[in-house]
Design a protein around this motif. Structure first.
Motif, short mmCIF file in Angstrom:
data_model
loop_
_atom_site.label_atom_id
_atom_site.label_comp_id
_atom_site.label_asym_id
_atom_site.label_seq_id
_atom_site.Cartn_x
_atom_site.Cartn_y
_atom_site.Cartn_z
N TRP A 195 0.82 -1.21 0.00
CA TRP A 195 0.00 0.00 0.00
C TRP A 195 0.85 1.26 0.00
O TRP A 195 0.49 2.26 -0.61
CB TRP A 195 -0.99 0.00 1.15
N VAL A 196 2.01 1.24 0.70
CA VAL A 196 2.91 2.40 0.69
C VAL A 196 3.44 2.65 -0.72
O VAL A 196 3.40 3.79 -1.21
CB VAL A 196 4.08 2.20 1.69
N PHE A 197 3.93 1.62 -1.39
CA PHE A 197 4.45 1.80 -2.75
C PHE A 197 3.33 2.19 -3.72
O PHE A 197 3.56 2.96 -4.65
CB PHE A 197 5.17 0.54 -3.23
N ARG A 198 2.15 1.67 -3.52
CA ARG A 198 1.03 2.05 -4.38
C ARG A 198 0.69 3.52 -4.19
O ARG A 198 0.44 4.24 -5.17
CB ARG A 198 -0.16 1.16 -4.04
N LEU A 199 0.69 3.99 -2.95
CA LEU A 199 0.43 5.40 -2.67
C LEU A 199 1.51 6.28 -3.29
O LEU A 199 1.20 7.31 -3.91
CB LEU A 199 0.36 5.63 -1.16
N LEU A 200 2.77 5.89 -3.15
CA LEU A 200 3.87 6.67 -3.74
C LEU A 200 3.76 6.71 -5.26
O LEU A 200 4.01 7.76 -5.88
CB LEU A 200 5.22 6.07 -3.33
N GLY A 201 3.39 5.61 -5.87
CA GLY A 201 3.21 5.56 -7.31
C GLY A 201 2.09 6.47 -7.79
O GLY A 201 2.21 7.16 -8.80
N ARG A 202 1.00 6.49 -7.07
CA ARG A 202 -0.12 7.35 -7.44
C ARG A 202 0.26 8.82 -7.30
O ARG A 202 -0.12 9.64 -8.14
CB ARG A 202 -1.34 7.04 -6.57
N ARG A 203 0.99 9.15 -6.25
CA ARG A 203 1.43 10.55 -6.09
C ARG A 203 2.36 10.96 -7.22
O ARG A 203 2.23 12.06 -7.75
CB ARG A 203 2.16 10.73 -4.76
N ALA A 204 3.27 10.10 -7.59
CA ALA A 204 4.20 10.41 -8.69
C ALA A 204 3.44 10.55 -10.00
O ALA A 204 3.73 11.46 -10.80
CB ALA A 204 5.26 9.32 -8.80
N ALA A 205 2.46 9.70 -10.24
CA ALA A 205 1.67 9.79 -11.47
C ALA A 205 0.87 11.09 -11.50
O ALA A 205 0.77 11.74 -12.55
CB ALA A 205 0.74 8.59 -11.58
N ARG A 206 0.32 11.47 -10.37
CA ARG A 206 -0.43 12.72 -10.29
C ARG A 206 0.46 13.92 -10.57
O ARG A 206 0.07 14.86 -11.26
CB ARG A 206 -1.08 12.84 -8.91
N ARG A 207 1.69 13.89 -10.02
CA ARG A 207 2.64 14.98 -10.28
C ARG A 207 3.01 15.06 -11.75
O ARG A 207 3.13 16.15 -12.30
CB ARG A 207 3.90 14.81 -9.44
N ARG A 208 3.20 13.91 -12.39
CA ARG A 208 3.52 13.90 -13.83
C ARG A 208 2.37 14.45 -14.66
O ARG A 208 2.58 15.18 -15.61
CB ARG A 208 3.87 12.50 -14.28
#
Length: 63
Positions: A45-58
């Motif tokens: 869940w931590v890595f999934r959250l980090l991935g979603r944040r990075a995708a949103r920033r992109r």
């Protein structure tokens, strides 16, 4: 790829938890499997959250 490995680890941990005591007669093995499953689930869940944040920033063009 990290998420796939963590998801597989959760499944393996759950299987070890379920079979640890009944099949191998080891309560310690069952506890270790439970710990592994819980830890990998949290990391998933931590890595999934980090991935979603990075995708949103992109998407927003901030990166």
């Amino acid at each position: 790829m990290i998420l796939a490995v963590l998801a597989a680890s959760v499944i393996v941990g759950a299987l070890v938890t379920l079979t640890g005591e009944s099949l191998f007669g080891s309560r310690a093995l069952a506890n270790a499997g439970l710990g592994m499953a819980v830890l990998c689930l949290v990391l998933y869940w931590v890595f999934r959250l980090l991935g979603r944040r990075a995708a949103r920033r992109r998407e927003d063009g901030r990166d």
